[in-house]
Design a protein around this motif. Structure first.
Motif, mmCIF file in Angstrom:
data_model
loop_
_atom_site.group_PDB
_atom_site.id
_atom_site.type_symbol
_atom_site.label_atom_id
_atom_site.label_comp_id
_atom_site.label_asym_id
_atom_site.label_seq_id
_atom_site.Cartn_x
_atom_site.Cartn_y
_atom_site.Cartn_z
ATOM 1 N N ALA A 65 -47.028 27.181 38.644
ATOM 2 C CA ALA A 65 -46.489 28.110 39.647
ATOM 3 C C ALA A 65 -47.588 28.850 40.407
ATOM 4 C CB ALA A 65 -45.560 29.117 38.968
ATOM 5 N N ASN A 66 -48.756 28.998 39.814
ATOM 6 C CA ASN A 66 -49.867 29.721 40.445
ATOM 7 C C ASN A 66 -50.828 28.811 41.205
ATOM 8 O OD1 ASN A 66 -48.970 32.204 39.519
ATOM 9 N ND2 ASN A 66 -50.169 32.080 37.638
ATOM 10 N N VAL A 67 -50.605 27.516 41.150
ATOM 11 C CA VAL A 67 -51.509 26.555 41.792
ATOM 12 C C VAL A 67 -51.291 26.538 43.306
ATOM 13 C CG1 VAL A 67 -52.002 24.081 42.064
ATOM 14 C CG2 VAL A 67 -51.760 25.068 39.785
ATOM 15 N N VAL A 68 -52.410 26.547 44.029
ATOM 16 C CA VAL A 68 -52.396 26.374 45.476
ATOM 17 C C VAL A 68 -53.191 25.098 45.759
ATOM 18 C CG1 VAL A 68 -53.096 27.335 47.700
ATOM 19 C CG2 VAL A 68 -52.306 28.862 45.867
ATOM 20 N N ARG A 69 -52.522 24.122 46.339
ATOM 21 C CA ARG A 69 -53.235 22.873 46.669
ATOM 22 C C ARG A 69 -54.294 23.156 47.724
ATOM 23 N NH1 ARG A 69 -49.159 17.756 46.602
ATOM 24 N NH2 ARG A 69 -47.968 18.370 44.788
ATOM 25 N N ALA A 70 -55.404 22.451 47.604
ATOM 26 C CA ALA A 70 -56.525 22.632 48.531
ATOM 27 C C ALA A 70 -56.967 21.276 49.067
ATOM 28 C CB ALA A 70 -57.675 23.329 47.814
ATOM 29 N N ASN A 71 -57.746 21.307 50.126
ATOM 30 C CA ASN A 71 -58.249 20.076 50.751
ATOM 31 C C ASN A 71 -59.670 20.236 51.263
ATOM 32 O OD1 ASN A 71 -56.893 17.708 50.739
ATOM 33 N ND2 ASN A 71 -55.826 18.033 52.671
ATOM 34 N N ARG A 72 -60.374 21.264 50.801
ATOM 35 C CA ARG A 72 -61.676 21.569 51.393
ATOM 36 C C ARG A 72 -62.713 20.465 51.186
ATOM 37 N NH1 ARG A 72 -60.697 24.985 47.324
ATOM 38 N NH2 ARG A 72 -60.018 26.627 48.694
ATOM 39 N N LEU A 73 -62.736 19.816 50.023
ATOM 40 C CA LEU A 73 -63.713 18.748 49.803
ATOM 41 C C LEU A 73 -63.385 17.524 50.652
ATOM 42 C CD1 LEU A 73 -64.312 18.938 45.944
ATOM 43 C CD2 LEU A 73 -65.754 19.813 47.772
ATOM 44 N N ARG A 74 -62.107 17.164 50.720
ATOM 45 C CA ARG A 74 -61.704 16.026 51.565
ATOM 46 C C ARG A 74 -62.052 16.290 53.025
ATOM 47 N NH1 ARG A 74 -57.099 15.389 47.969
ATOM 48 N NH2 ARG A 74 -57.148 13.295 47.107
ATOM 49 N N PRO B 48 -68.486 27.512 46.621
ATOM 50 C CA PRO B 48 -69.137 27.435 47.933
ATOM 51 C C PRO B 48 -70.655 27.496 47.767
ATOM 52 C CG PRO B 48 -67.544 29.249 47.847
ATOM 53 C CD PRO B 48 -67.679 28.719 46.472
ATOM 54 N N ALA B 49 -71.344 26.695 48.582
ATOM 55 C CA ALA B 49 -72.808 26.677 48.534
ATOM 56 C C ALA B 49 -73.408 27.125 49.857
ATOM 57 C CB ALA B 49 -73.298 25.276 48.172
ATOM 58 N N GLY B 50 -72.576 27.665 50.743
ATOM 59 C CA GLY B 50 -73.064 28.137 52.041
ATOM 60 C C GLY B 50 -73.061 27.037 53.079
ATOM 61 N N GLU B 51 -73.034 27.436 54.342
ATOM 62 C CA GLU B 51 -73.087 26.505 55.472
ATOM 63 C C GLU B 51 -72.007 25.422 55.392
ATOM 64 O OE1 GLU B 51 -75.297 26.843 58.098
ATOM 65 O OE2 GLU B 51 -75.969 28.679 57.108
ATOM 66 N N GLY B 52 -70.825 25.746 54.867
ATOM 67 C CA GLY B 52 -69.734 24.777 54.790
ATOM 68 C C GLY B 52 -69.917 23.712 53.727
ATOM 69 N N GLU B 53 -70.854 23.909 52.846
ATOM 70 C CA GLU B 53 -71.120 22.967 51.750
ATOM 71 C C GLU B 53 -70.512 23.505 50.454
ATOM 72 O OE1 GLU B 53 -73.080 19.985 51.913
ATOM 73 O OE2 GLU B 53 -72.767 20.286 54.058
ATOM 74 N N PHE B 54 -70.342 22.612 49.487
ATOM 75 C CA PHE B 54 -69.777 22.997 48.200
ATOM 76 C C PHE B 54 -70.571 22.377 47.071
ATOM 77 C CE2 PHE B 54 -66.446 23.083 51.343
ATOM 78 C CZ PHE B 54 -65.879 24.317 51.120
ATOM 79 N N GLU B 55 -70.558 23.055 45.935
ATOM 80 C CA GLU B 55 -71.165 22.515 44.721
ATOM 81 C C GLU B 55 -70.057 22.179 43.740
ATOM 82 O OE1 GLU B 55 -74.179 24.948 42.997
ATOM 83 O OE2 GLU B 55 -75.338 25.028 44.850
ATOM 84 N N ILE B 56 -70.227 21.092 43.044
ATOM 85 C CA ILE B 56 -69.280 20.676 42.019
ATOM 86 C C ILE B 56 -69.974 20.889 40.686
ATOM 87 C CG2 ILE B 56 -68.017 18.716 41.074
ATOM 88 C CD1 ILE B 56 -67.853 17.698 43.978
ATOM 89 N N GLU B 57 -69.351 21.731 39.855
ATOM 90 C CA GLU B 57 -69.987 22.152 38.608
ATOM 91 C C GLU B 57 -69.159 21.726 37.400
ATOM 92 O OE1 GLU B 57 -69.849 26.367 39.069
ATOM 93 O OE2 GLU B 57 -71.557 26.410 40.441
ATOM 94 N N THR B 58 -69.842 21.404 36.343
ATOM 95 C CA THR B 58 -69.178 21.174 35.062
ATOM 96 C C THR B 58 -68.620 22.502 34.569
ATOM 97 O OG1 THR B 58 -70.753 19.422 34.558
ATOM 98 C CG2 THR B 58 -69.534 20.346 32.708
ATOM 99 N N ILE B 59 -67.437 22.465 33.991
ATOM 100 C CA ILE B 59 -66.828 23.673 33.434
ATOM 101 C C ILE B 59 -67.411 23.869 32.040
ATOM 102 C CG2 ILE B 59 -64.691 24.807 32.760
ATOM 103 C CD1 ILE B 59 -63.294 22.960 34.853
#
Length: 106
Positions: free
Chosen positions: A7-16, A72-83
Motif C-alpha cells: 500500500a505504501n509503494v510508489v512505482r518509479a521509472n527514473r532509471l528507465r 541520486p548521484a547528482g547531475e541526473g545520475e544515480f548510484e545503485i547500491e547493495t542493501i
C-alpha cells in the motif's frame, strides 16, 4: 507497523528514463567485471528508492533477480547500491515477493 507494505509503494521509472531498459553494473572499477542487467521493477517506499534487476541472459520466468537501493548521484545520475542493512534487505525482499504476486494479478 512497518512502512514496507504494498500500500505504501510508489512505482518509479527514473532509471528507465535515464538509462533505458538495461544497465551495466561493474564488479569493481574494472570493465572486465561488467554485467548487463535488465530493469524488472523500480519503486519507492519508506523514503527510499529501489530497483529489481535480472541478468540480461536470464529467462523472463527465471527467479534470478537482485534488489538494490537507488540513490541520486547528482547531475541526473544515480548510484545503485547493495542493501547492507539486514533488516532493510529483509523488508524490501519480502515486499518484492509480495509485489511480484500482487502485480502479476493485475
Amino acid at each position: 507497523m512497518s512502512e514496507y507494505t504494498v500500500a505504501n509503494v510508489v512505482r518509479a521509472n527514473r532509471l528507465r528514463e535515464t538509462y533505458g531498459e538495461e544497465i551495466v553494473l561493474f564488479e569493481d572499477d574494472d570493465a572486465e567485471g561488467e554485467r548487463v542487467q535488465k530493469i524488472v521493477m523500480e519503486f519507492d517506499v519508506a523514503g527510499r528508492s529501489y530497483v529489481v534487476l535480472r541478468p540480461e541472459d536470464a529467462d523472463a520466468d527465471d527467479d534470478e533477480t537482485s534488489v538494490f537501493r537507488v540513490t541520486p548521484a547528482g547531475e541526473g545520475e544515480f548510484e545503485i547500491e547493495t542493501i547492507e542493512d539486514d533488516e532493510e534487505w529483509e523488508n524490501v525482499s519480502e515486499l518484492v515477493d509480495e509485489m511480484t504476486v500482487s502485480f502479476s494479478k493485475e
